[in-house]
Structure formats: structure tokens, C-alpha cells
Design a protein around this motif. Structure first.
Motif, PDB file in Angstrom:
ATOM      1  N   TRP A 217       0.837  -1.209   0.000  1.00  0.00           N
ATOM      2  CA  TRP A 217       0.000   0.000   0.000  1.00  0.00           C
ATOM      3  C   TRP A 217       0.870   1.257   0.000  1.00  0.00           C
ATOM      4  O   TRP A 217       1.785   1.375   0.803  1.00  0.00           O
ATOM      5  CB  TRP A 217      -0.919   0.021   1.217  1.00  0.00           C
ATOM      6  CG  TRP A 217      -2.061  -0.946   1.104  1.00  0.00           C
ATOM      7  CD1 TRP A 217      -2.236  -2.092   1.813  1.00  0.00           C
ATOM      8  CD2 TRP A 217      -3.176  -0.834   0.219  1.00  0.00           C
ATOM      9  NE1 TRP A 217      -3.395  -2.721   1.421  1.00  0.00           N
ATOM     10  CE2 TRP A 217      -3.995  -1.967   0.446  1.00  0.00           C
ATOM     11  CE3 TRP A 217      -3.572   0.093  -0.742  1.00  0.00           C
ATOM     12  CZ2 TRP A 217      -5.180  -2.192  -0.258  1.00  0.00           C
ATOM     13  CZ3 TRP A 217      -4.747  -0.128  -1.445  1.00  0.00           C
ATOM     14  CH2 TRP A 217      -5.541  -1.253  -1.202  1.00  0.00           C
ATOM     15  N   ASN A 218       0.566   2.171  -0.889  1.00  0.00           N
ATOM     16  CA  ASN A 218       1.250   3.463  -0.959  1.00  0.00           C
ATOM     17  C   ASN A 218       0.379   4.494  -0.263  1.00  0.00           C
ATOM     18  O   ASN A 218      -0.613   4.980  -0.821  1.00  0.00           O
ATOM     19  CB  ASN A 218       1.497   3.851  -2.417  1.00  0.00           C
ATOM     20  CG  ASN A 218       2.612   3.037  -3.045  1.00  0.00           C
ATOM     21  OD1 ASN A 218       3.741   3.480  -3.142  1.00  0.00           O
ATOM     22  ND2 ASN A 218       2.281   1.818  -3.462  1.00  0.00           N
ATOM     23  N   THR A 219       0.757   4.840   0.947  1.00  0.00           N
ATOM     24  CA  THR A 219      -0.104   5.661   1.803  1.00  0.00           C
ATOM     25  C   THR A 219       0.554   6.965   2.246  1.00  0.00           C
ATOM     26  O   THR A 219       0.177   7.520   3.287  1.00  0.00           O
ATOM     27  CB  THR A 219      -0.524   4.860   3.049  1.00  0.00           C
ATOM     28  OG1 THR A 219       0.646   4.434   3.757  1.00  0.00           O
ATOM     29  CG2 THR A 219      -1.357   3.651   2.668  1.00  0.00           C
ATOM     30  N   LEU A 220       1.523   7.457   1.480  1.00  0.00           N
ATOM     31  CA  LEU A 220       2.054   8.775   1.834  1.00  0.00           C
ATOM     32  C   LEU A 220       0.904   9.774   1.872  1.00  0.00           C
ATOM     33  O   LEU A 220       0.110   9.845   0.937  1.00  0.00           O
ATOM     34  CB  LEU A 220       3.092   9.232   0.805  1.00  0.00           C
ATOM     35  CG  LEU A 220       4.491   8.639   0.890  1.00  0.00           C
ATOM     36  CD1 LEU A 220       5.388   9.267  -0.168  1.00  0.00           C
ATOM     37  CD2 LEU A 220       5.106   8.824   2.265  1.00  0.00           C
ATOM     38  N   PRO A 221       0.774  10.559   2.931  1.00  0.00           N
ATOM     39  CA  PRO A 221      -0.347  11.498   3.017  1.00  0.00           C
ATOM     40  C   PRO A 221      -0.222  12.618   2.001  1.00  0.00           C
ATOM     41  O   PRO A 221       0.868  12.939   1.529  1.00  0.00           O
ATOM     42  CB  PRO A 221      -0.238  12.036   4.446  1.00  0.00           C
ATOM     43  CG  PRO A 221       1.208  11.890   4.786  1.00  0.00           C
ATOM     44  CD  PRO A 221       1.666  10.638   4.093  1.00  0.00           C
ATOM     45  N   PHE A 222      -1.365  13.214   1.663  1.00  0.00           N
ATOM     46  CA  PHE A 222      -1.369  14.366   0.776  1.00  0.00           C
ATOM     47  C   PHE A 222      -1.007  15.603   1.586  1.00  0.00           C
ATOM     48  O   PHE A 222      -1.713  15.976   2.523  1.00  0.00           O
ATOM     49  CB  PHE A 222      -2.742  14.536   0.131  1.00  0.00           C
ATOM     50  CG  PHE A 222      -2.841  15.752  -0.750  1.00  0.00           C
ATOM     51  CD1 PHE A 222      -1.953  15.931  -1.797  1.00  0.00           C
ATOM     52  CD2 PHE A 222      -3.809  16.708  -0.529  1.00  0.00           C
ATOM     53  CE1 PHE A 222      -2.033  17.051  -2.609  1.00  0.00           C
ATOM     54  CE2 PHE A 222      -3.901  17.826  -1.337  1.00  0.00           C
ATOM     55  CZ  PHE A 222      -3.013  17.998  -2.381  1.00  0.00           C
ATOM     56  N   ILE A 223       0.115  16.218   1.229  1.00  0.00           N
ATOM     57  CA  ILE A 223       0.615  17.372   1.976  1.00  0.00           C
ATOM     58  C   ILE A 223       0.532  18.646   1.144  1.00  0.00           C
ATOM     59  O   ILE A 223       0.355  19.741   1.676  1.00  0.00           O
ATOM     60  CB  ILE A 223       2.060  17.104   2.449  1.00  0.00           C
ATOM     61  CG1 ILE A 223       2.049  15.968   3.483  1.00  0.00           C
ATOM     62  CG2 ILE A 223       2.691  18.357   3.054  1.00  0.00           C
ATOM     63  CD1 ILE A 223       3.420  15.497   3.890  1.00  0.00           C
ATOM     64  N   GLY A 224       0.642  18.519  -0.177  1.00  0.00           N
ATOM     65  CA  GLY A 224       0.523  19.701  -1.019  1.00  0.00           C
ATOM     66  C   GLY A 224       1.436  19.703  -2.209  1.00  0.00           C
ATOM     67  O   GLY A 224       1.074  20.151  -3.293  1.00  0.00           O
ATOM     68  N   GLY A 225       2.680  19.226  -2.035  1.00  0.00           N
ATOM     69  CA  GLY A 225       3.616  19.214  -3.155  1.00  0.00           C
ATOM     70  C   GLY A 225       3.470  17.970  -4.006  1.00  0.00           C
ATOM     71  O   GLY A 225       3.316  18.040  -5.217  1.00  0.00           O
ATOM     72  N   GLY A 226       3.506  16.791  -3.362  1.00  0.00           N
ATOM     73  CA  GLY A 226       3.332  15.542  -4.082  1.00  0.00           C
ATOM     74  C   GLY A 226       1.892  15.377  -4.525  1.00  0.00           C
ATOM     75  O   GLY A 226       0.962  15.643  -3.762  1.00  0.00           O
ATOM     76  N   GLU A 227       1.694  14.904  -5.745  1.00  0.00           N
ATOM     77  CA  GLU A 227       0.341  14.875  -6.296  1.00  0.00           C
ATOM     78  C   GLU A 227      -0.195  13.451  -6.448  1.00  0.00           C
ATOM     79  O   GLU A 227      -0.575  12.812  -5.492  1.00  0.00           O
ATOM     80  CB  GLU A 227       0.327  15.645  -7.626  1.00  0.00           C
ATOM     81  CG  GLU A 227       0.603  17.126  -7.396  1.00  0.00           C
ATOM     82  CD  GLU A 227       0.811  17.919  -8.674  1.00  0.00           C
ATOM     83  OE1 GLU A 227       0.576  19.135  -8.645  1.00  0.00           O
ATOM     84  OE2 GLU A 227       1.215  17.331  -9.702  1.00  0.00           O
TER      85      GLU A 227
END
Length: 661
Positions: A217-227
């Protein structure tokens, strides 16, 4: 692409800091063993990802198909939706839970995005996604599912673990959220015009995270830069909004005849057949209120998009609407269309040319790299500075001229990277922003006999000069900073444009124009694009793919340019003659004074004979930092010039030239 508000200041800061670093640079000890180390790839190829860089024979990826029904209240700005997700587990793993992404939750106070990027917005738990139901279809009946929300992520627990090898599960989420003036990290929002409000909806429904063979699972949170990083699937969505508002969205509008006023429908069919831009809805039509077939109540807009990672849409009663046919290399057609307010159509260099720019860009990218697969390409003028979704872009309403071409070409270029080639933008922003900026260079060169060429803007050589010179202070400024392998949200955003956009794109230009040559590079880049279309490549897949298709070991380049911020300084350090006789040949000694190796082009001028140009391969630096070579000469040398066309990012050009005394 998200236009960061501090981008201009950041670029100025980087260039100033970089120039100071360049001016004080000290010669480093060149280590050929580090530059040409044979250990770039730490894993062998396997059944999922081939050593050649292609998807392996057992490559798999999961699938998410969506049926979305949403209604929008233009008074309260509340969107209510029902998302039915058919999820297919093609892995060999048993999945007891499913992760989903909730980007609208950036409006809540306790999410990581607002901790890392403090702001003055009014934040409350009443904003962002609100859920009325979260259910799983079990034994033919909808059952409430257990779930927990952590910031921009939801973990949904399945009553029965989902088997692999193609097993399916169906989810249902009833949700709502209030659209803010700027929502979901400035990927959605609205603006008012005298003719009506423009609403742009991106990140507007819960989306399943990617489960892959690299990390699970790819679960990096949405922070603003990464889309983006989402699974592919078919999306069927219906938007219900007040009559009189036009809707445009990614994919094909299925019920145009039922939704549109008959005059607009007829103009739409005319535009679909025309190579020149046709106005579908004019300023006069706006003033007369000509829009939907139904004049009161609600109008539903039914869209479908196949094999896509996402969909977005826009609504407004203020849209001028025009379009033109896109001619694709295989003889088929797509359709370019633009919608924009009256204020964006003030002169001949403004949005009245938007469809022309859009059509030309899609045709160029299709011819050069990979054919455009979607039925429509849509461009929306509104408050969002520049944001891409599959087949549709949100671009700033005030852009015009060259900046508008740049913006439209770049944003629709994202339909190739990362919409068709589905890389992980959260972890490898260079694989979408940089690749896209690279293809923009040639689209801008090709457009209308170079009307806006060369590409020089905030994405690429922002000072308007030679990119090889302008990249030098950028690299100097990040000697202790991020590399191209650094995820966007793990670095100060001031570095994102200079690095992910500019440095990546210029690196690919070096590969194409200096290292491999256009023929070898173009074949390899097309090969990579075709092999990974609608799949999920990692950076090493790209590196391996280019090496194999071009037939070149490029480990030294990936290591120096992508994994590190190594600098380049080539110098002429000695000129002598064989037996002190110029007619017997000259001996020229070169030195690599910094850690980055590069091929060498040498231009030699003689007193009594024509110039000589020699190309030396990068392999001359494999054994050490000096190289002496013989040139067949007939008279004394007047000068020796390295990199005469200034194509390389050399930190000190003064030592590139030797002149006879």
C-alpha cells in the motif's frame, strides 16, 4: 503542476545563492571509481519488473473502477456524492483492508499538511470529506464497514479479506464536502465573475491508493507538493447542477444532446469536424442565457472515461466555449475545447487562442512520443494557476500570450506524464514534472514555426538565457540540499521548480542532444512510454529502459545527475607538439576537475589549416581525471576550445579555452 505562490522569490533566492556558491567553488578531487561504480542497481530484474526496464512477464497491478453520482448546490457550495468502487485485487496477496485517499481533508486543522505548512485559513473538522455511509457489498447486501480516518487517508476494513488473482470487492461511500475558494491544496476552488461563478473540482471523491509490488500500500499522506499515484480503471460519473450552468469534464460527455441547448449542440458538432477553432457558446449567448436545454431546475451531465487514474470537472454559467478537431497520427480524431469567462478574451493573444494552443500541443506530443488516447482534451480558465488531470486542465484565467501557451502545453502534457505513464508523483516528482517540461521544450519549438520558441520560463531557464549556464547556480545551491530522487514534500518547496522541472528537463536534453543523440534517445524514450503506458514505473525502471533501448551504460549519468548534485568542470590544461613539430601532431591534455564526468567536444583552430572538431566519449574519464589525446595537425595551434556551443553545465568556462601566446 501546482503554481506555488513563492515560486518567483524562490527562484531568485536559488540563483543568488547558487551564484555565490559558484563564485566560491573549490576544485574537488575527481573519483572515477565513484562516478563509474558498477552498483547503481541494488536489485536484479524479476518476474514483475524486467532487468531491461520493461514490465516483467508476471507484472500485475490492481484496478479501481468508479461509478460516481454527485449533485452540487451552487448556493451553499456543497457537493454531495455517492461513489461506488469496484476494486480488483490482481496481486497474489490477501488484503484484509483497503486504503483510500481523502485530499479534501486538507481543510481540517489536524492533518499533516497544515502542521508542516502553517497557514491563515479557517480550518474546521466540519470541512473536508463528511461521510454518511461507508459500506461493503457482502453476500449481495450492503453492510456498514469499519473504517478509520487519519488525516487525508482512510483505512477501510473488509468483513472478509479480499483474495488475490483477480478477486473483486465493491465499496460504497456516501459523502459530501463544501468547496472552498481554494480547496485540496489549491487543486480545486472557485472565482466570481460578472456573468457567474466558475467552480473547478479536482480531488473531489475518495480514491483508492495504489497497492503495488514495490511497497504494497502506498499511503504517503497528501501534503501539497506531491500529487498523484492512483490505480487505473473506468470512470462513469454524473454531475447534477442548476440549469443554466455548463459542465466540462475529463472523458466523453455522453448526454450532450439531452443536456445542451440545441444551438450549442449543433455548434459542438460543427466544432468537432473543424480544423479551426469554432465558437460553441459566445459572449452573446452568455448574455442571452443560452446554455442548457432545461431552463429551470437541475441538469445532469453524464461523463465516461476509460482506463484513467482520475477525473475532474468544472461548472459555470459564465463560460465562453470553443473547440476544434485534433488530428492524430493514426488517422483518428480527438477534440480540443476551452471554456473561459468574458474577461479572459480581451485581445487576440488571450484565451481566444487557447484551443489553438491545446490542439497543437496534443498533436505534437502524439506525433513525437505517444498517441493521445482520450476522446477530448479540455482546458478550463479559472482561479487555479495550473493543474492537470487526465484529459482536462485548470489554467489561470489571466494568462495570455507566450505564458498561456506555456501553461496550456505543460498542463495537457501531463496527460502523458503521469496520466498515461502512471508514475508515483508523491515519491518521484521528476518523472512527471521534469519529463513533461522536457517534452514542452520541443512542442514550443514546433508551434507555429517557433512563434514562442525557445522555451524560457519559470519551469525552464527562468532567466531567459542559456539553460546550460542557468542550471549551474541551481546545482550549486543544492550541494547540501535535495536531489532529484527526493520526494516533493520532503524538501523546501522553493527547490521543486528548479530541481524537479528544470534540472530534470535539462538532464534529458543533455541525454538527447549531447550523450545519446536524438535518434537513439527518441527511440528509447518512446519505448519507455509505450511499455509503461497505463502502468506504474519506478525511477529504476526508467533508467534501465533508456539504457537497454539506447544500448548505453548510463549509470554514471543517473548517479551524478539524479542521485547526486555533482558539478562539472572540464579544462584544457596542456598543449604540446610531438617532437616539438606541429606537422607531426599536437598533444592536448584535458582535466575533469569536478565529480561529474561528461563527453567532451573539442574545437581546434590552426594557424595555416582549417578547424578540427573532435568528440571524445565519457569513457575517457573512467581511469582518472586527466586525458591526453593526439590531433593530426599541419601547423601550430591558435586555440583549443572545449564545449564550443556551451551545451554543458560547466561551472568555469574560463578554463575551457586555451590560446597560443
Amino acid at each position: 503542476m501546482r503554481k506555488y505562490k513563492s515560486k518567483g522569490a524562490s527562484l531568485c533566492y536559488l540563483f543568488a545563492a547558487g551564484l555565490l556558491a559558484v563564485n566560491s567553488v573549490q576544485a574537488q578531487h575527481y573519483d572515477p571509481h565513484a562516478a563509474f561504480a558498477p552498483t547503481l542497481y541494488t536489485q536484479n530484474g524479476n518476474a514483475f519488473r524486467s532487468a531491461s526496464g520493461d514490465p516483467g512477464p508476471a507484472y500485475w497491478q490492481n484496478r479501481a473502477d468508479y461509478t460516481l453520482n454527485a449533485s452540487f448546490d451552487s448556493s451553499s457550495h456543497v457537493l454531495k456524492g455517492v461513489a461506488v468502487i469496484d476494486y480488483t485485487n490482481n496481486s497474489g496477496d490477501l488484503l484484509p483492508y483497503i486504503w483510500l485517499e481523502l485530499d479534501q481533508n486538507t481543510e481540517k486543522p489536524d492533518v499533516l499538511a497544515n502542521i508542516l505548512n502553517p497557514n491563515n485559513r479557517t480550518l474546521t473538522d466540519k470541512l473536508g470529506f463528511q461521510f454518511a455511509k461507508v459500506q461493503v457489498l457482502q453476500s449481495g447486501h450492503w453492510q456498514d464497514a469499519k473504517y478509520q480516518v487519519d488525516g487525508t487517508r482512510m483505512q477501510l476494513f473488509l468483513p472478509t479479506p479480499l483474495k488475490g488473482a483477480g478477486a473483486k470487492v465493491q465499496l460504497r461511500l456516501d459523502y459530501s464536502f463544501e468547496l472552498q475558494k481554494s480547496s485540496a491544496g489549491d487543486r480545486a476552488g472557485y472565482m466570481t465573475t460578472p456573468q457567474g461563478t466558475i467552480f473547478e473540482f479536482g480531488y473531489w471523491f475518495p480514491r483508492v491508493c495504489v497497492y503495488d509490488d514495490i511497497r504494497g500500500w502506498n499511503t504517503l499522506p497528501f501534503i501539497g507538493g506531491g500529487e498523484f499515484y492512483f490505480e487505473y480503471g473506468d470512470m462513469d460519473y454524473t454531475i447534477t447542477a442548476p440549469a443554466g450552468m455548463l459542465a466540462v469534464g475529463g472523458g466523453a460527455l455522453i448526454n450532450a444532446k439531452d443536456a445542451l441547448d440545441s444551438k450549442l449542440y449543433d455548434q459542438l458538432q460543427k466544432a468537432r469536424r473543424s480544423d479551426k477553432t469554432v465558437v460553441i457558446r459566445s459572449k452573446t449567448d452568455i448574455q442571452k442565457g443560452i446554455a442548457t436545454k432545461q431552463k429551470t431546475g437541475q441538469t445532469s451531465w453524464h461523463f465516461q472515461m476509460k482506463n484513467t487514474r482520475d477525473v475532474a470537472f468544472a461548472l459555470s454559467s459564465a463560460f465562453i466555449w470553443d473547440g476544434a478537431k485534433i488530428n492524430l497520427p493514426n488517422g483518428k480524431n480527438s477534440f480540443a475545447q476551452s471554456v473561459y469567462p468574458i474577461s479572459s478574451a480581451q485581445n487576440d493573444s488571450s484565451w481566444v487562442r487557447a484551443t489553438e494552443y491545446l490542439k497543437a500541443s496534443v498533436e505534437d506530443f502524439s506525433t513525437r512520443w505517444f498517441e493521445y488516447p482520450y476522446p477530448e482534451a479540455t482546458n478550463v480558465a479559472g482561479p487555479i494557476g495550473g493543474m492537470e488531470y487526465p484529459g482536462i486542465t485548470f489554467d489561470h484565467h489571466a494568462a495570455s500570450g507566450k505564458s498561456l501557451f506555456m501553461l496550456i502545453s505543460h498542463e495537457i502534457g501531463h496527460s502523458w506524464f503521469p496520466m498515461i505513464v502512471g508514475s508515483d508523483e508523491r515519491r518521484a516528482p521528476f518523472m512527471d514534472e521534469g519529463f513533461n517540461t522536457f517534452i514542452d521544450i520541443y512542442a514550443q519549438q514546433d508551434f507555429n514555426h517557433g512563434e514562442f520558441a525557445p522555451k524560457r520560463d519559470g519551469e525552464y531557464a527562468p532567466g531567459g538565457g542559456n539553460p546550460a549556464d542557468e542550471i549551474v547556480p541551481v546545482i550549486a545551491s543544492v550541494q547540501n540540499g535535495p536531489t532529484l530522487m527526493t520526494p516533493a514534500d520532503w524538501q523546501d518547496y522553493k527547490y521543486v521548480h528548479p530541481m524537479s522541472y528544470f534540472k530534470t528537463a535539462f538532464g534529458l536534453v543533455l541525454l538527447r542532444e549531447v550523450i545519446l543523440g536524438p535518434d537513439r534517445f527518441d527511440y528509447a524514450f518512446r519505448h519507455y512510454t509505450a511499455k509503461w503506458a497505463y502502468k506504474h514505473p519506478m525511477p529504476t525502471d526508467f533508467f534501465r529502459s533508456i539504457e537497454n533501448a539506447a544500448g548505453e551504460d548510463l549509470g554514471w549519468f543517473w548517479r551524478g545527475w539524479f542521485y547526486n548534485n555533482w558539478q562539472l568542470d572540464q579544462a584544457v590544461t596542456g598543449v604540446s607538439y610531438v617532437d616539438d613539430d606541429p606537422t607531426k601532431g599536437a598533444l592536448i591534455t584535458l582535466k575533469n576537475k569536478q565529480q561529474l564526468p561528461m563527453p567532451v567536444t573539442v574545437e581546434i583552430h590552426q594557424d595555416a589549416a582549417g578547424p578540427i572538431t573532435m568528440s571524445l566519449p565519457v569513457e575517457i574519464w573512467q581511469r582518472g581525471d586527466s586525458w591526453t589525446f593526439k590531433v593530426k595537425t599541419t601547423s601550430k595551434l591558435k586555440s583549443v576550445q572545449l564545449d564550443p556551443k556551451a551545451l554543458l553545465p560547466d561551472v568555469d568556462r574560463s578554463n575551457n579555452l586555451w590560446q597560443a601566446k
